[in-house]
Scaffold this motif. Structure first.
Motif, PDB file in Angstrom:
ATOM      1  N   THR A 133       2.211  -2.393  -6.700  1.00  0.00           N
ATOM      2  CA  THR A 133       1.137  -3.375  -6.646  1.00  0.00           C
ATOM      3  C   THR A 133       0.761  -3.775  -8.074  1.00  0.00           C
ATOM      4  O   THR A 133       1.211  -3.151  -9.046  1.00  0.00           O
ATOM      5  CB  THR A 133      -0.098  -2.818  -5.926  1.00  0.00           C
ATOM      6  N   SER A 134      -0.096  -4.777  -8.192  1.00  0.00           N
ATOM      7  CA  SER A 134      -0.502  -5.239  -9.525  1.00  0.00           C
ATOM      8  C   SER A 134      -1.291  -4.171 -10.277  1.00  0.00           C
ATOM      9  O   SER A 134      -1.364  -4.199 -11.509  1.00  0.00           O
ATOM     10  CB  SER A 134      -1.338  -6.504  -9.390  1.00  0.00           C
ATOM     11  N   GLU A 135      -1.857  -3.206  -9.536  1.00  0.00           N
ATOM     12  CA  GLU A 135      -2.619  -2.127 -10.166  1.00  0.00           C
ATOM     13  C   GLU A 135      -1.792  -0.855 -10.348  1.00  0.00           C
ATOM     14  O   GLU A 135      -2.322   0.181 -10.743  1.00  0.00           O
ATOM     15  CB  GLU A 135      -3.868  -1.811  -9.338  1.00  0.00           C
ATOM     16  N   GLY A 136      -0.507  -0.939 -10.043  1.00  0.00           N
ATOM     17  CA  GLY A 136       0.384   0.191 -10.299  1.00  0.00           C
ATOM     18  C   GLY A 136       0.534   1.180  -9.164  1.00  0.00           C
ATOM     19  O   GLY A 136       1.163   2.230  -9.336  1.00  0.00           O
ATOM     20  N   PHE A 137      -0.023   0.889  -7.970  1.00  0.00           N
ATOM     21  CA  PHE A 137       0.166   1.776  -6.829  1.00  0.00           C
ATOM     22  C   PHE A 137       1.583   1.610  -6.272  1.00  0.00           C
ATOM     23  O   PHE A 137       2.103   0.490  -6.181  1.00  0.00           O
ATOM     24  CB  PHE A 137      -0.841   1.472  -5.715  1.00  0.00           C
ATOM     25  N   THR A 138       2.195   2.723  -5.889  1.00  0.00           N
ATOM     26  CA  THR A 138       3.526   2.691  -5.281  1.00  0.00           C
ATOM     27  C   THR A 138       3.390   2.428  -3.785  1.00  0.00           C
ATOM     28  O   THR A 138       2.617   3.090  -3.099  1.00  0.00           O
ATOM     29  CB  THR A 138       4.261   4.022  -5.509  1.00  0.00           C
ATOM     30  N   VAL A 139       4.174   1.468  -3.290  1.00  0.00           N
ATOM     31  CA  VAL A 139       4.187   1.118  -1.863  1.00  0.00           C
ATOM     32  C   VAL A 139       5.586   1.390  -1.329  1.00  0.00           C
ATOM     33  O   VAL A 139       6.581   0.888  -1.869  1.00  0.00           O
ATOM     34  CB  VAL A 139       3.808  -0.358  -1.646  1.00  0.00           C
ATOM     35  N   LEU A 140       5.674   2.191  -0.265  1.00  0.00           N
ATOM     36  CA  LEU A 140       6.954   2.514   0.364  1.00  0.00           C
ATOM     37  C   LEU A 140       7.022   1.849   1.737  1.00  0.00           C
ATOM     38  O   LEU A 140       6.033   1.836   2.478  1.00  0.00           O
ATOM     39  CB  LEU A 140       7.121   4.024   0.506  1.00  0.00           C
ATOM     40  N   LYS A 175      -7.943  -4.184  -3.321  1.00  0.00           N
ATOM     41  CA  LYS A 175      -6.892  -5.101  -3.777  1.00  0.00           C
ATOM     42  C   LYS A 175      -5.511  -4.548  -3.463  1.00  0.00           C
ATOM     43  O   LYS A 175      -4.613  -5.283  -3.010  1.00  0.00           O
ATOM     44  CB  LYS A 175      -7.037  -5.342  -5.282  1.00  0.00           C
ATOM     45  N   ALA A 176      -5.323  -3.242  -3.679  1.00  0.00           N
ATOM     46  CA  ALA A 176      -4.032  -2.612  -3.373  1.00  0.00           C
ATOM     47  C   ALA A 176      -3.747  -2.668  -1.880  1.00  0.00           C
ATOM     48  O   ALA A 176      -2.601  -2.889  -1.455  1.00  0.00           O
ATOM     49  CB  ALA A 176      -4.028  -1.167  -3.861  1.00  0.00           C
ATOM     50  N   ILE A 177      -4.783  -2.487  -1.054  1.00  0.00           N
ATOM     51  CA  ILE A 177      -4.608  -2.544   0.401  1.00  0.00           C
ATOM     52  C   ILE A 177      -4.172  -3.942   0.836  1.00  0.00           C
ATOM     53  O   ILE A 177      -3.262  -4.101   1.664  1.00  0.00           O
ATOM     54  CB  ILE A 177      -5.907  -2.123   1.109  1.00  0.00           C
ATOM     55  N   VAL A 178      -4.799  -4.969   0.261  1.00  0.00           N
ATOM     56  CA  VAL A 178      -4.439  -6.346   0.625  1.00  0.00           C
ATOM     57  C   VAL A 178      -2.994  -6.642   0.210  1.00  0.00           C
ATOM     58  O   VAL A 178      -2.219  -7.218   0.982  1.00  0.00           O
ATOM     59  CB  VAL A 178      -5.410  -7.346  -0.037  1.00  0.00           C
ATOM     60  N   GLU A 179      -2.604  -6.234  -0.998  1.00  0.00           N
ATOM     61  CA  GLU A 179      -1.239  -6.487  -1.462  1.00  0.00           C
ATOM     62  C   GLU A 179      -0.218  -5.737  -0.606  1.00  0.00           C
ATOM     63  O   GLU A 179       0.846  -6.279  -0.273  1.00  0.00           O
ATOM     64  CB  GLU A 179      -1.101  -6.087  -2.932  1.00  0.00           C
ATOM     65  N   ALA A 180      -0.534  -4.487  -0.243  1.00  0.00           N
ATOM     66  CA  ALA A 180       0.375  -3.718   0.619  1.00  0.00           C
ATOM     67  C   ALA A 180       0.418  -4.317   2.023  1.00  0.00           C
ATOM     68  O   ALA A 180       1.472  -4.314   2.672  1.00  0.00           O
ATOM     69  CB  ALA A 180      -0.073  -2.263   0.679  1.00  0.00           C
ATOM     70  N   ALA A 181      -0.712  -4.842   2.501  1.00  0.00           N
ATOM     71  CA  ALA A 181      -0.748  -5.482   3.821  1.00  0.00           C
ATOM     72  C   ALA A 181       0.134  -6.729   3.838  1.00  0.00           C
ATOM     73  O   ALA A 181       0.804  -7.025   4.841  1.00  0.00           O
ATOM     74  CB  ALA A 181      -2.183  -5.835   4.195  1.00  0.00           C
ATOM     75  N   GLU A 182       0.153  -7.469   2.727  1.00  0.00           N
ATOM     76  CA  GLU A 182       1.032  -8.641   2.634  1.00  0.00           C
ATOM     77  C   GLU A 182       2.496  -8.230   2.722  1.00  0.00           C
ATOM     78  O   GLU A 182       3.320  -8.907   3.347  1.00  0.00           O
ATOM     79  CB  GLU A 182       0.765  -9.372   1.313  1.00  0.00           C
ATOM     80  N   ILE A 183       2.817  -7.092   2.104  1.00  0.00           N
ATOM     81  CA  ILE A 183       4.193  -6.572   2.181  1.00  0.00           C
ATOM     82  C   ILE A 183       4.500  -6.120   3.604  1.00  0.00           C
ATOM     83  O   ILE A 183       5.570  -6.414   4.147  1.00  0.00           O
ATOM     84  CB  ILE A 183       4.373  -5.412   1.178  1.00  0.00           C
ATOM     85  N   ALA A 184       3.559  -5.409   4.239  1.00  0.00           N
ATOM     86  CA  ALA A 184       3.763  -4.940   5.613  1.00  0.00           C
ATOM     87  C   ALA A 184       3.966  -6.121   6.552  1.00  0.00           C
ATOM     88  O   ALA A 184       4.793  -6.063   7.481  1.00  0.00           O
ATOM     89  CB  ALA A 184       2.565  -4.106   6.065  1.00  0.00           C
ATOM     90  N   ALA A 185       3.222  -7.206   6.338  1.00  0.00           N
ATOM     91  CA  ALA A 185       3.378  -8.397   7.182  1.00  0.00           C
ATOM     92  C   ALA A 185       4.747  -9.031   6.977  1.00  0.00           C
ATOM     93  O   ALA A 185       5.363  -9.526   7.928  1.00  0.00           O
ATOM     94  CB  ALA A 185       2.273  -9.401   6.865  1.00  0.00           C
TER      95      ALA A 185
END
Length: 579
Positions: free
Chosen positions: A465-472, A517-527
């Motif tokens: 994510t833009s804040e550096g969180f890893t999304v799997l 913000k990280a949740i929204v960005e990860a939700a966009e990826i999940a979608a």
């Protein structure tokens, strides 16, 4: 989007400068109509990619490694037998036609030197890759052509190789632009672009339209209204490219920013509406142009049997559910069967054997007389028992049917999830793992020869994510389970599209508080990694991993949760940040 003869001429020049004199180390056959030669020169190793696919026939050097089947096809083994160790000594083209010959010095089984030629015919649906011996006899071909497929020429082992019939067109390598312009003017009652196509050898539709645009400013004008001098001036651009060996490596992008055509001329017919890029060589251009599209198409072709099997399973399950629901509706009258049995028992003293209908007072309805149809061959007690038996059968069936319908509906959802996963599969490894999942579930039969040789499992998709969180993101249902139930920790965040099939998505907290913000960005990826990726707004549920449970006996990828929040997002392709 066709690879024309003049572009092939420039590809031939690039190959002569790069791999002439190279030795064949290996031969691979990634798919039925594709051959890859691994070549070794003093300057290094190269992959020469040959394709006879009707929609993407071509030849060029490639930087992308191909995924090969676990067991090489018989044709691949034959090509390996003849070409491994051979030296590429010549590259020829038939005029400016779309036919290229690769000449090799090789050795046969007893060590004698022999000449071999690999012919690549880039002719649409008739494209082919043909191995020819030194006597001009066909050893074998990617596509065999017998008399039932063509009455003009056969392409079969031991047949003499014959060139496809040539078209009567002007070759600008040997003819002047004035001769070519005169030929164009002979095409009466034609649009100028079509007249160029029918007169000049080696040009594609986009080039013919570009020449018409250069000559008249209009691709659709009639050939009669354009002076011959203007036609010759437009053709001079092609002649100059051939003489100076300095083409433009131009790729044109459409409104969706996807490459849709290429040319050896600079394309100006679209003005500023379409974007253009330029490559360093035609091998680089073709490699990049076809890579993404062909990778997906190749996976779709290889997954054809899986798509067919899943759609068949879905239809069969849907029919079964429909029949079970009809049976369940028939069980709705079971209480009336019990009432009839009780009323007959209560009035046995007034009933006699032999009557087809019993008329008795119904004490469940203010003693109104009810007519009960019965079997006259049975006694009142036997008829009562018959109604009791029918009631118990309907009662049991109702319980079983409700469970079977629920199970069928869960299977439909599971098939949807597998289809969604299959739509994103790009490699043979991913398809093999999906196939094994269906075999393990009992939906596909295991092929003869035992268990599939499973490839090494690919890791989940990984993004930042833009804040550096890893999304799997899981690649398939089996990996979804592993990601959610084993990899992720209690206070990692889990996301999934609501009421749509999709991949399990996890934000790793890594001892940080996960932001909105990280949740929204990860939700966009999940979608994006769901069956709703084309929608405008998609509901995505999110909750902590500790709230996720897997029911006993549930299908792969199936989990339940009751504590969650929902966010509505637009799907976003995270490919640019993929790691």
């Amino acid at each position: 989007m066709a690879l024309d003869g003049i572009t092939l001429h420039f590809v031939k020049t690039e190959l002569e400068q790069t791999v002439l004199g190279a030795r064949v180390e290996k031969v691979h056959q990634p798919s039925k109509a594709e051959i890859v030669l691994l070549l070794r020169t003093r300057g290094g190793a190269f992959r020469l990619f040959l394709s006879a696919e009707s929609a993407s026939a071509r030849v060029h050097l490639t930087q992308f490694p191909t995924e090969n089947p676990q067991n090489p096809p018989m044709l691949c083994m034959l090509f390996r037998k003849h070409l491994t160790g051979a030296t590429l000594v010549g590259i020829r083209q038939a005029g400016l036609d779309r036919i290229l010959f690769l000449d090799f010095d090789a050795a046969n089984e007893i060590g004698d030197k022999v000449k071999l030629t690999l012919c690549i015919e880039i002719t649409g649906q008739h494209s082919n890759i043909i191995l020819i011996d030194g006597n001009g006899k066909i050893i074998d071909a990617v596509k065999r052509v017998d008399e039932t497929k063509s009455s003009v020429r056969e392409v079969l082992p031991n047949c003499t190789y014959v060139l496809p019939p040539r078209q009567d067109k002007i070759n600008l390598l040997s003819a002047s632009v004035e001769q070519a312009a005169a030929r164009v003017k002979l095409q009466k009652n034609q649009q100028l672009a079509k007249a160029f196509m029918q007169s000049v050898e080696g040009i594609s539709p986009i080039v013919s339209r570009e020449l018409a645009h250069l000559a008249a400013g209009d691709c659709t004008c009639a050939v009669e209204v354009v002076p011959e001098q203007q036609i010759a001036a437009a053709l001079e651009n092609v002649k100059r490219c051939l003489q100076t060996d300095a083409p433009q490596y131009c790729t044109v992008y459409n409104e969706e920013d996807k490459p849709f055509d290429f040319s050896f001329l600079d394309i100006t017919q679209y003005g500023a509406f379409y974007k253009k890029t330029y490559a360093d060589s035609f091998c680089a251009l073709l490699d990049a142009f076809y890579f993404e599209r062909d990778r997906v198409l190749r996976a779709k072709r290889k997954a054809g049997d899986l798509y067919k099997a899943l759609h068949t399973l879905q239809e069969r399950t849907a029919r079964k559910i429909s029949n079970q629901q009809a049976e369940l509706s028939a069980c709705a009258d079971k209480e009336q069967l019990r009432v009839f049995a009780e009323l007959i028992n209560a009035n046995q003293y007034a009933l006699t054997k032999g009557s087809p209908v019993y008329e008795v007072p119904n004490y469940y309805a203010n003693n109104e007389t009810v007519r009960i149809p019965v079997n006259p061959a049975l006694s009142p007690a036997q008829n009562a028992q018959k109604f009791y038996k029918a009631y118990k059968k309907a009662h049991t069936a109702e319980k079983m049917l409700a469970g079977l319908i629920e199970k069928g509906e869960q299977e439909i959802l599971y098939f949807d999830s597998v289809l969604d996963t299959l739509s994103r599969a790009e490699t043979e490894s991913e398809l093999t793992l999906i196939r094994q999942e269906l075999i393990d579930g009992g939906y596909l039969k295991r092929k003869k020869g035992g268990k599939l040789r499973l490839p090494k499992e690919l890791p989940p998709y990984q993004f930042k994510t833009s804040e550096g969180f890893t999304v799997l993101v899981g690649r398939n249902n089996t990996q979804n389970d592993k990601l959610t139930l084993k990899t992720a920790k209690n206070y990692d965040m889990w996301l999934h599209t609501q009421n749509f099939a999709g991949s399990h998505t996890v934000i790793l907290s890594e001892n940080r508080e996960i932001t909105d913000k990280a949740i929204v960005e990860a939700a966009e990826i999940a979608a994006f990694f769901s069956s709703a990726k084309e929608a405008q707004k998609v509901p995505v549920d999110y909750t902590l991993i500790k709230n996720i449970k897997k029911p006993v006996g549930a299908k792969p990828g199936k989990v339940i949760y009751h504590v969650y929040n929902t966010v509505f997002v637009s799907p976003r392709n995270p490919e640019e940040t993929k790691t």
